[in-house]
Design a protein around this motif. Sequence first.
Motif, PDB file in Angstrom:
ATOM      1  N   LEU A  30      -3.044  -0.220 -21.464  1.00  0.00           N
ATOM      2  CA  LEU A  30      -2.696   0.416 -20.198  1.00  0.00           C
ATOM      3  C   LEU A  30      -1.479  -0.238 -19.535  1.00  0.00           C
ATOM      4  N   LEU A  31      -1.183  -1.466 -19.903  1.00  0.00           N
ATOM      5  CA  LEU A  31      -0.048  -2.153 -19.282  1.00  0.00           C
ATOM      6  C   LEU A  31       1.283  -1.506 -19.635  1.00  0.00           C
ATOM      7  N   THR A  32       1.346  -0.824 -20.763  1.00  0.00           N
ATOM      8  CA  THR A  32       2.626  -0.283 -21.231  1.00  0.00           C
ATOM      9  C   THR A  32       2.715   1.238 -21.123  1.00  0.00           C
ATOM     10  N   THR A  33       1.677   1.894 -20.632  1.00  0.00           N
ATOM     11  CA  THR A  33       1.723   3.350 -20.555  1.00  0.00           C
ATOM     12  C   THR A  33       2.569   3.814 -19.374  1.00  0.00           C
ATOM     13  N   ASP A  34       3.307   4.906 -19.566  1.00  0.00           N
ATOM     14  CA  ASP A  34       4.162   5.438 -18.508  1.00  0.00           C
ATOM     15  C   ASP A  34       3.343   6.079 -17.394  1.00  0.00           C
ATOM     16  N   ARG A  35       2.241   6.716 -17.772  1.00  0.00           N
ATOM     17  CA  ARG A  35       1.357   7.348 -16.802  1.00  0.00           C
ATOM     18  C   ARG A  35       0.115   6.482 -16.670  1.00  0.00           C
ATOM     19  N   LEU A  36      -0.277   6.142 -15.446  1.00  0.00           N
ATOM     20  CA  LEU A  36      -1.371   5.186 -15.318  1.00  0.00           C
ATOM     21  C   LEU A  36      -2.424   5.617 -14.292  1.00  0.00           C
ATOM     22  N   GLU A  37      -2.111   5.540 -13.019  1.00  0.00           N
ATOM     23  CA  GLU A  37      -3.141   5.623 -11.985  1.00  0.00           C
ATOM     24  C   GLU A  37      -3.842   6.977 -11.946  1.00  0.00           C
ATOM     25  N   ILE A  38      -3.079   8.054 -11.949  1.00  0.00           N
ATOM     26  CA  ILE A  38      -3.680   9.373 -11.824  1.00  0.00           C
ATOM     27  C   ILE A  38      -4.565   9.694 -13.030  1.00  0.00           C
ATOM     28  N   VAL A  39      -4.028   9.485 -14.222  1.00  0.00           N
ATOM     29  CA  VAL A  39      -4.721   9.932 -15.428  1.00  0.00           C
ATOM     30  C   VAL A  39      -5.867   9.019 -15.848  1.00  0.00           C
TER      31      VAL A  39
END
Length: 358
Positions: free
Chosen positions: A183-192
Amino acid sequence: MIDVFAPIAAAADLTVPAEHRLPVAVVGAGAIVDVAHLPAYRRAGLEVTGLYDLDPARAAEVAARHGVPRTYASLAELLADDRVAVVDIAVSPGAQPGIARQALEAGRHVLCQKPFAPDVATGEELVALAEAGGLKIAVNQQLRFDEGIAAARAMVRAGWIGEPTAMTFSVNILTDWSAWDWLLTTDRLEIVYHSIHYLDAIRSVLGDPELVFCTGSRTPGQLAKGETRTMSTLVYPGDVRALVHVTHENRTGDQEAAFRVDGTLGAVKGTLGLLYDYPHGRPDTLEVNSRVLPTDGWLPYPVTTRWLPDAVAGPMGSLLRAVAEGGEPETSGRDNLGTLRLLEALYASMDSGESRRL
């Protein structure tokens, strides 16, 4: 006054009737399976036939800790086990669709994790595959089944607060994303990966919005690449609105995780205890103020279970009921397409700085 809560408690009951219980096999032996899925299934009286994980040692360790009788050497071995009726998939989102396809093609009912699919088109494909095979597919959107949320929804449906006018989630916490290194490197985080819970819970009460607006941001010095602070506004017909305001960079220790449903004749409000000391948590709270009953102020509802691990039994129980009685699970794949469409609209709004119509 406590007697009036009996039908509300019944609506939030997580009991899985004995006649609905079918053998379940689990793909994935990560932390969420260890601390939530297996404890919830054990409390619900479900039989877990075995675990499969890419790390055999991890699978063996988790299986031994929870009394699961076997581990599978491969997904093919799991799907070849004739006793397995339902496959619970608990893996990283990128791997989930392929595993779900194989399970459905092998004639198994499937419970997927959220997000259900990387995009709506893939979700639609999985739903169509399940329907073509006469199988059930559901999504583990378990916040709907958290007792506080489920009781609040039951109060709304019972008319205790009149016509709902607004629903809000306000979450201000500090999240250590390094617990999930990918999760540290994903472009989409909080919403998804986080607010998806709140958005799905709102859909379970208010339905699908017509228009949305979302803004997201980072904070200086944060480790995660993606957004960690978001504000999402959902617009419904007439004057009904919903708001999800979340930050994961609270550095002062005053954690908050609250929700509220307002109506023309009252309101329901509560807290999500899990987020005050994650993953240990504390009890949820729930109160109702109703001119329909009436309550003479705020009346506490006695919440007795927790989001994790207890609510995880909800999506599985709903899936098993659908298998036994027909119909659709409450968090069916088809229903969850609405949550996926909502996510896509919110990110489109975040990227463009403009509202998006669903």
